[in-house]
Scaffold this active site. Structure first.
Site, PDB file in Angstrom:
ATOM      1  CD  GLU A  46      -0.885   3.742  14.180  1.00 40.46           C
ATOM      2  OE1 GLU A  46       0.093   3.359  13.996  1.00 40.46           O
ATOM      3  OE2 GLU A  46      -1.488   4.600  13.402  1.00 40.46           O
ATOM      4  CG  HIS A  55       1.072  -4.239   8.039  1.00 37.78           C
ATOM      5  ND1 HIS A  55       0.871  -3.348   7.663  1.00 37.78           N
ATOM      6  CD2 HIS A  55       1.402  -4.272   9.278  1.00 37.78           C
ATOM      7  CE1 HIS A  55       0.770  -2.563   8.647  1.00 37.78           C
ATOM      8  NE2 HIS A  55       0.950  -3.046   9.655  1.00 37.78           N
ATOM      9  CE  LYS A  70      -1.748   1.725   4.146  1.00 40.06           C
ATOM     10  NZ  LYS A  70      -0.927   2.354   4.911  1.00 40.06           N
ATOM     11  CG  HIS A 117      -4.233  -1.290   7.869  1.00 42.31           C
ATOM     12  ND1 HIS A 117      -3.556  -2.215   7.004  1.00 42.31           N
ATOM     13  CD2 HIS A 117      -3.367  -0.515   8.154  1.00 42.31           C
ATOM     14  CE1 HIS A 117      -2.480  -1.796   6.798  1.00 42.31           C
ATOM     15  NE2 HIS A 117      -2.072  -0.514   7.630  1.00 42.31           N
ATOM     16  CG  ASP A 154      -2.001   5.421   6.826  1.00 44.13           C
ATOM     17  OD1 ASP A 154      -0.965   5.138   6.235  1.00 44.13           O
ATOM     18  OD2 ASP A 154      -1.753   5.795   8.138  1.00 44.13           O
ATOM     19  CE  LYS A 211      -0.826  -5.409  12.702  1.00 51.34           C
ATOM     20  NZ  LYS A 211       0.149  -4.864  13.592  1.00 51.34           N
ATOM     21  CE  LYS A 226      -0.375   7.828  11.478  1.00 52.66           C
ATOM     22  NZ  LYS A 226      -0.008   6.297  11.736  1.00 52.66           N
TER      23      LYS A 226
HETATM   24  C1  BG6 Z   1       0.569   1.496   8.226  1.00 54.17           C
HETATM   25  C2  BG6 Z   1       0.229   2.793   8.163  1.00 54.17           C
HETATM   26  O1  BG6 Z   1       0.081   0.885   7.240  1.00 54.17           O
HETATM   27  O2  BG6 Z   1       0.062   0.968   9.507  1.00 54.17           O
HETATM   28  C3  BG6 Z   1       0.714   3.673   9.430  1.00 54.17           C
HETATM   29  O3  BG6 Z   1       0.636   3.455   6.871  1.00 54.17           O
HETATM   30  C4  BG6 Z   1       0.535   2.952  10.643  1.00 54.17           C
HETATM   31  O4  BG6 Z   1       0.368   4.969   9.549  1.00 54.17           O
HETATM   32  C5  BG6 Z   1       0.758   1.568  10.547  1.00 54.17           C
HETATM   33  O5  BG6 Z   1       1.019   3.449  11.722  1.00 54.17           O
HETATM   34  C6  BG6 Z   1       0.227   0.803  11.722  1.00 54.17           C
HETATM   35  O6  BG6 Z   1       0.644  -0.651  11.682  1.00 54.17           O
HETATM   36  P1  BG6 Z   1       0.952  -1.427  13.077  1.00 54.17           P
HETATM   37  O7  BG6 Z   1       1.334  -2.958  12.693  1.00 54.17           O
HETATM   38  O8  BG6 Z   1       1.921  -0.629  13.986  1.00 54.17           O
HETATM   39  O9  BG6 Z   1      -0.359  -1.258  13.703  1.00 54.17           O
END
Ligand code: BG6
Length: 484
Positions: A216, A178, A148, A240, A235, A182, A331
């Site tokens: 986050e 990703h 992405k 996700h 994003d 998980k 965030k």
């Molecule tokens: C990414 C985003 O795809 O995922 C980021 O671009 C984000 O902004 C991240 O911080 C979060 O991933 P994880 O695995 O830390 O939850």
């Protein structure tokens, strides 16, 4: 219980953008851990390809440094590391020109699994795909891996899909999200479809609502230029959170096969109702004790981009009609905590005199940290004093439940890359899924842009803007606490 390492076939993995941030932080340290786990077969090779004029030794040094910095696993494995570095090669390459392609062609072996990881800007996907073919490097069995952002709206996603489809069949394309790598995300499917307990209750007769939270603590961390053009919706939500929503809401697939699972996810996305503007809350973090505000971080003093979003969604189908799905992500929030909570309906009638509290079962699936799940159940408060009821969690932390030291929870990237080598597309997004997700996202973004919507300011380190709390409050519900 010993962890099982399923061997994979020998492969050549070419990483375009092999000197980039993702390669150094995630892909190569992840591959090193797979190497340490004994999963990389003899004869596996990793070839970095990027603009930098490095030679093989220079690349090996760069990756040794990266593993030192981001590796994580078994720091003192000098022998393992030097063997792993032996699997690396490198060629400088011009993605849009001719330089380097002959060398790459002589490096990639036609008789092993070939995977090409496009860890580059999406604007280069088409050029690289075309050159892999015109230089006779790729064949009908090669796999390509893309990251992405996969487009920024439906139109650009379609164009990207086409630029890949011109050269590769969909069965060769692995679009990474990703979150699908998980551990707990896969556990979602195991919990739903591996137990008789939950599935009968998994519908609008028993479920009051579902909350999906991905909070986050980090801000935009030097990615301001990218993030300010994206915001939390593009994003995080379009990919996700959408994937989490699909896995929690989809119908049971006939079997755990790539297309069976993806067909079911696609149906969920297509059944998503357009979200009403008053069911969307966008937020932007303000300066806090630990740092500046979003606008400073993004270096855009007039930015209206959201670093937080909450929304109430509905899925128009038989199973979920009337059940709200509340999504939120942001965030610089108070804790790094992601979970999916299935909140079941109230009991309706209590037989216990004096028990006026609303008892409800909640199944909370924790993605991070502390992966696991807990089921809130109602029991009698121990001791004398009559039938007083309390709600307690039946807690299962996966690391403890399976905690024999041998069950490593491998990083999402490691798992996904090994799935590419195995040729298993189940945990990758199909082109039509990505397009359907954009088709749902576009009108929402267009809507707030047309309204010149100004995000609500929230304190860094908080749970997000007040309006997000009100979103549930108005419905007589409340968000679960964000706890790290
Ligand atoms: C990414 C985003 O795809 O995922 C980021 O671009 C984000 O902004 C991240 O911080 C979060 O991933 P994880 O695995 O830390 O939850």
């Amino acid at each position: 219980m010993a962890s099982r390492v399923i061997p994979v076939d020998p492969f050549d993995l070419v990483i375009f953008g092999g000197t980039g941030d993702l390669a150094r932080r995630k892909i190569l340290p992840g591959l090193f851990r797979r190497f340490q786990a004994g999963q990389m077969p003899d004869g596996a090779r990793i070839i970095g390809a990027a603009r930098s004029e490095l030679d093989r030794a220079g690349y090996q040094q760069m990756i040794e440094d990266a593993i030192g910095e981001f590796g994580g696993a078994e720091k003192n494995d000098a022998e393992g590391l030097s063997k792993f570095l032996e699997t690396l090669d490198y060629t400088p390459i011009d993605a849009k020109g001719t330089a380097g392609w002959d060398t790459l062609s002589s490096m990639v072996r036609p008789d092993v699994v070939q995977a090409f990881y496009f860890s580059v800007a999406p604007s280069l996907f088409g050029d690289i795909a075309a050159r892999l073919h015109s230089n006779n490097i790729a064949n009908s069995k090669s796999r390509i891996v893309v990251e992405k952002p996969f487009g920024r709206d439906l139109e650009s996603a379609k164009a990207l899909n086409k630029s890949l489809a011109d050269h590769f069949d969909e069965s060769q394309v692995y679009r990474i999200d990703h979150y699908l790598g998980k551990e707990t995300v896969q556990n979602l499917m195991a919990v739903r479809f591996g137990n008789v307990l939950f599935e009968p209750l998994w519908n609008n007769h028993y479920v009051d609502h579902i909350q999906i939270t991905v909070a986050e603590t980090v801000g935009v961390e030097g990615r301001g230029a990218y993030y300010d053009r994206s915001g939390a919706m593009r994003d995080m939500v379009q990919n996700h959170l959408m994937q989490l929503l699909c896995l929690i809401a989809m119908e049971p697939p006939g079997q755990f096969g790539a297309d069976e699972v993806r067909d079911e996810k696609l149906k969920v996305i297509r059944a998503l109702q357009t979200v009403e503007p008053h069911h969307i809350v966008r937020g932007q973090y303000d300066a806090g004790p630990d740092g500046g505000g979003y606008r400073e971080d993004a270096e855009n003093p007039k930015s209206f981009t959201e670093s937080f979003i909450a929304m109430k969604c509905h899925i128009n189908n038989w199973r979920w009609a009337g059940v709200p799905f509340y999504l939120r992500t942001g965030k610089r929030m108070k804790a790094r905590a992601s979970e999916i909570a299935v909140v079941f309906k109230d009991l309706g009638h209590s037989i216990f005199e004096g028990d006026e509290k609303r008892h409800r079962n909640i199944l909370a699936i924790r993605l991070q940290p502390n992966e696991g799940m807990d089921l809130q159940v109602t029991i009698k408060e121990p001791g004398p004093g009559g039938m007083r009821l309390v709600d307690v969690p039946l807690d299962m932390t996966f690391a403890e439940a399976l905690g024999d030291g041998e069950h490593d929870v491998s990083d999402a990237y490691e798992r996904l890359i090994m799935d590419v080598i195995r040729g298993n597309q189940t945990l990758f997004m199909r082109g039509d899924e990505v397009e359907a997700a954009w088709a749902w996202t576009d009108p929402l973004i267009n809507g707030w842009e047309a309204r010149n919507d100004v995000p609500k300011v929230y304190d860094a380190g908080s749970s997000g803007p007040e309006d997000a709390l009100m979103l549930l409050h108005r419905d007589g519900r409340k968000w679960r606490e964000i706890k790290g």
